[in-house]
Design a protein around this motif. Structure first.
Motif, PDB file in Angstrom:
ATOM      1  N   PRO A  37       0.800  -1.222   0.000  1.00  0.00           N
ATOM      2  CA  PRO A  37       0.000   0.000   0.000  1.00  0.00           C
ATOM      3  C   PRO A  37       0.838   1.280   0.000  1.00  0.00           C
ATOM      4  N   GLU A  51      -9.367   2.559   0.340  1.00  0.00           N
ATOM      5  CA  GLU A  51      -8.008   2.297   0.811  1.00  0.00           C
ATOM      6  C   GLU A  51      -7.348   1.267  -0.105  1.00  0.00           C
ATOM      7  N   VAL A  53      -5.420  -1.958  -1.123  1.00  0.00           N
ATOM      8  CA  VAL A  53      -5.323  -3.225  -0.412  1.00  0.00           C
ATOM      9  C   VAL A  53      -4.567  -4.242  -1.276  1.00  0.00           C
ATOM     10  N   THR A  54      -3.700  -4.991  -0.614  1.00  0.00           N
ATOM     11  CA  THR A  54      -2.913  -6.005  -1.315  1.00  0.00           C
ATOM     12  C   THR A  54      -3.391  -7.392  -0.904  1.00  0.00           C
ATOM     13  N   ILE A  84      -7.030  -2.407  -5.712  1.00  0.00           N
ATOM     14  CA  ILE A  84      -6.645  -3.735  -5.246  1.00  0.00           C
ATOM     15  C   ILE A  84      -5.390  -4.168  -5.997  1.00  0.00           C
ATOM     16  N   ASP A 112      -3.822 -14.705   1.619  1.00  0.00           N
ATOM     17  CA  ASP A 112      -5.175 -14.147   1.617  1.00  0.00           C
ATOM     18  C   ASP A 112      -6.106 -14.989   0.771  1.00  0.00           C
ATOM     19  N   ALA A 351     -11.543  -6.143   4.532  1.00  0.00           N
ATOM     20  CA  ALA A 351     -11.129  -5.442   3.313  1.00  0.00           C
ATOM     21  C   ALA A 351     -10.411  -6.387   2.363  1.00  0.00           C
ATOM     22  N   LYS A 352      -9.524  -7.193   2.903  1.00  0.00           N
ATOM     23  CA  LYS A 352      -8.780  -8.135   2.064  1.00  0.00           C
ATOM     24  C   LYS A 352      -9.706  -9.210   1.507  1.00  0.00           C
TER      25      LYS A 352
END
Lengths: 460, 298
Positions: A37, A51, A53-54, A84, A112, A351-352
């Motif tokens: 990020p 935001e 996100v990775t 993303i 993730d 979020a992820k």
């Protein structure tokens, strides 16, 4: 501030020097990856920006498939509007990936998102490490949901976890029968089709008719070659109207006539030298070298089969071939087994998790599904893929790809309950003992059933 | 051996029966021929897989799959090597592997020399128990220690660093055992003489024991280097980017879940073993000597 500026300038200088003195072409994977990020500064806009996100994605793809996947991931990273960044990371084959994920779950740092087989997902879920996708999936428009082959959805619903969707179809294929059309014609055998597959009796006669011997009685051409693959065995049982598990999942149901018949057929064909066993992918080479007329295999193997049956000098196919529905007990209710892995999302942050789903949704949408299918030979997961111009064009040279696609609707998943992974070994061991003449077909099946029941009980 | 025993027997036989000599010579030749035939057969058996790898590396995929296989490629496809080279970031993989293997070999040599010497020549509390514990770790399969090791790496925050690739492999129980046996075989007088001249343990180790044990050290070094060069599962587990990966990961690029491209895989494998073969040829004499001197034959 000055220090930072100096450092930045210095590193820039070093980078340019390094780049300047390196005349060797840098392969795309060696270029610096887009990182987390902090590296992507937010554009100065007034509207609320999501935001960045990775999402770390562990997979098993190699070679051309890996390159295609990386390109698609890069495409997604560049085009998605939600900031993303997917980081696709190769982690070895399915077994190595599974080992790494188990270790990572223990260490509290799973990826993730990852590729996995159903039985592996059931194990991850035992540690409560993966999330239910139902809330995401149910937000898809109705027509979009209906467009996905129902079997592909079904396999990702886990009865031991309240029939929740713990994964989504990713690299799908199916069990098919590969045949040498020239050999079949020569032996006077009817060419089977998806609509009119062989019956099992017809198949047995065909395998026998396809055997050829020379003057000394040595077999020069076999009707069938067999590998040890539990999914193939499952397909035989399904197609004879059998069941693998009891409806309440309390134990196996395959210790019945369909499996007995399937193993007995193998016994007869091997004893009569109409069929023989091959290891690994040797069946592809044997098929290409005209040693054998038919084999059971995954639809994804077709580029390798094609390579094996292309003449080394003329670069033309040595014979006409095709893939079709496996033989059936009742051709009106044709069924085969679905192969392939799925993609699963691990418990991280909301979020992820949402970002992971965005990628899955994008990747499995028709254009991407088709693109992936053309490079990788996996099946598209959507029915609407059939209307896609690119896929239709690919099918002009990949005739067998179309033949496989037409069978998807008949493909059925294998059990995804805990303990089934062991059953696969038991079914394969049983087949081996029948092929090597160590056990009678019925005894072999019963032994496998007893062992599987124990494994399922222990895994509860 | 055989020629010596013939020499011992020959005079007596000659005295008894003169015309027997040519038969004897024939027997000797026949014996030698048999030995050479067996050795040649053995050598061919060892060389064949290697030859198969190199010849397959030049074949087209169609030719690589035909049976019976062609011994000499009908068409020499040098392009396989280029295609193999481009299939994965091999330059990076080579650099990583060379660094990883060299560093862990160096580390192994240092720890091995120190530990082996201590076990062979020094007296301390619990020495034998400790040595047995060391040996016991050799019996543990890698799979068993995989998860605990991964947890340690994660705790130390070494994930995806060279430390994770190198540090766990800087100690070799096999090497310690090998070298300890060697140091035990050094005469005690040598040590006593050095002590009388005022040598400390370390001085004796550095100036006397290590120079004497060079062949054994080369053996340990080669095993350690080979181990790192060929490692796949551990690097896959403790790293995540191609930038950190070793050569063996590159070889997986030609395998998929539905089949393999044998020709390119063999081309890449040929490239991957070249440095190892070169290294072995250079260190061959010491390597064989090292195994022979420590009394280990494999």
């Amino acid at each position: 501030m000055k220090k930072i500026l100096a450092a930045v300038l210095l590193s820039g200088l070093v980078a340019s020097l390094v780049a300047g003195c390196g005349p060797t072409p840098v392969p795309p994977t060696a270029t610096p990856k887009p990182v987390g990020p902090t590296a992507t500064p937010a554009p100065p806009t007034a509207t609320p920006v999501p935001e960045p996100v990775t999402v770390v994605f562990w997979h098993t793809q190699t070679g051309v498939n890996a390159k295609a996947l990386d390109a698609m991931v890069a495409d997604f990273n560049a085009t998605n509007t939600k900031k993303i960044t997917i980081k696709a990371e190769f982690q070895g084959n399915y077994t190595q990936l599974y080992q790494k994920i188990l270790a990572a779950i223990q260490a509290g740092s799973p990826p993730d998102m990852a590729v996995a087989y159903e039985s592996q997902i059931a194990d991850y879920m035992k540690a409560r490490a993966v999330i239910e996708l139902d809330d995401f999936v149910n937000k898809l428009p109705k027509e979009s949901l209906a467009d996905i082959f129902s079997g592909y959805m079904e396999t990702n619903k886990f009865p031991q976890y309240g029939n929740k969707m713990l994964s989504f179809p990713f690299t799908k294929s199916l069990l098919s029968l590969y045949y040498n059309e020239d050999m079949l014609k020569e032996a006077g055998v009817r060419i089977p089709t998806a609509d009119k597959p062989f019956t099992w009796d017809e198949f047995e006669k065909a395998v026998m008719a396809l055997q050829k011997k020379d003057a000394s009685g040595k077999v020069t051409q076999y009707g069938l070659t067999l590998g040890l693959d539990a999914s193939t065995i499952d397909g035989w049982i399904y197609s004879r109207g059998g069941k693998l598990l009891k409806d309440d999942l309390s134990g196996v149901a395959f210790n019945a006539q369909p499996a007995y018949d399937a193993y007995a057929l193998v016994d007869r064909l091997v004893k009569g030298t109409y069929a023989y066993q091959t290891k690994g992918y040797d069946y592809q080479a044997d098929f290409g070298n005209k040693k054998v007329a038919m084999f059971f295999g995954s639809s994804t193997g077709r580029p390798f089969v094609k390579a094996a049956l292309t003449d080394k000098d003329t670069k033309k196919e040595k014979f006409k071939w095709g893939i079709t529905m496996i033989p059936q007990g009742d051709p009106a209710k044709a069924v085969t087994v679905m192969y392939g892995a799925n993609i699963t999302v691990f418990k991280t942050t909301p979020a992820k998790q949402a970002a992971a789903w965005e990628f899955i949704k994008w990747f499995t949408d028709t254009p991407q599904s088709v693109k992936w299918s053309i490079t990788s030979s996996y099946m598209p997961i959507r029915k609407s893929a059939a209307e896609n111009a690119d896929l239709r064009k690919a099918w002009e040279t990949d005739i067998q790809g179309k033949q496989a696609f037409d069978m998807i609707q008949y493909s059925r998943p294998e059990p995804n309950v805990r303990g089934w992974q062991d059953a696969r070994t038991f079914l394969e061991d049983a087949l081996q003992s029948v092929i090597s003449g160590k056990a009678a077909p019925k005894d072999a099946v019963d032994t496998a059933a007893a062992k599987t029941n124990k494994a399922i009980e222990e895994a509860k | 051996m055989t020629s010596q025993s013939y020499r011992l027997l020959a005079p007596r036989k000659r005295a008894r029966k003169r015309q027997g000599t040519w038969q004897l010579r024939l027997a000797r030749w026949a014996g030698l021929a048999l030995i050479y035939a067996l050795l040649t057969l053995g050598a061919l058996t060892m060389v064949f897989p290697f030859y198969w790898m190199v010849s397959t590396a030049f074949k087209s995929i169609q030719e690589a799959l035909i049976f019976p296989p062609t011994l000499v490629p009908t068409e020499w496809l040098w392009s396989n090597f280029r295609e193999a080279w481009e299939a994965a970031p091999f330059p990076r993989y080579f650099a990583n592997t060379t660094f990883m293997a060299s560093a862990s070999t160096l580390g192994t040599l240092i720890t091995t020399v120190l530990a082996a010497y201590a076990f062979a020549r020094m007296r301390f509390f619990g020495k034998n128990v400790l040595f047995i514990l060391f040996m016991a770790t050799m019996m543990m399969p890698f799979e068993v220690i995989l998860i605990p090791n991964f947890l340690i790496i994660k705790t130390l925050k070494w994930y995806n660093t060279f430390l994770a690739l190198i540090v766990p492999w800087t100690a070799s129980v096999f090497g310690i055992f090998l070298l300890r046996q060697f140091y035990l075989s050094l005469p005690k007088d040598l040590f006593d003489a050095a002590v009388i001249d005022g040598c400390s343990h370390f001085r004796f180790l550095w100036n006397v024991a290590v120079p004497l044990s060079v062949p054994a050290l080369i053996t340990v070094g080669i095993f350690s280097f080979l181990g790192s060069w060929n490692s796949l599962l551990w690097p896959l587990i403790v790293t995540s980017n191609p930038e950190m990966r070793p050569i063996q990961v590159g070889l997986t690029a030609f395998q998929s879940e539905a089949g393999s491209y044998y020709n390119r895989m063999m081309a890449a494998a040929t490239l991957a073993v070249l440095p190892i073969v070169a290294m072995f040829l250079v260190a061959q004499k010491q390597f064989v000597e090292g195994i022979a001197r420590t009394g280990l034959k494999g």
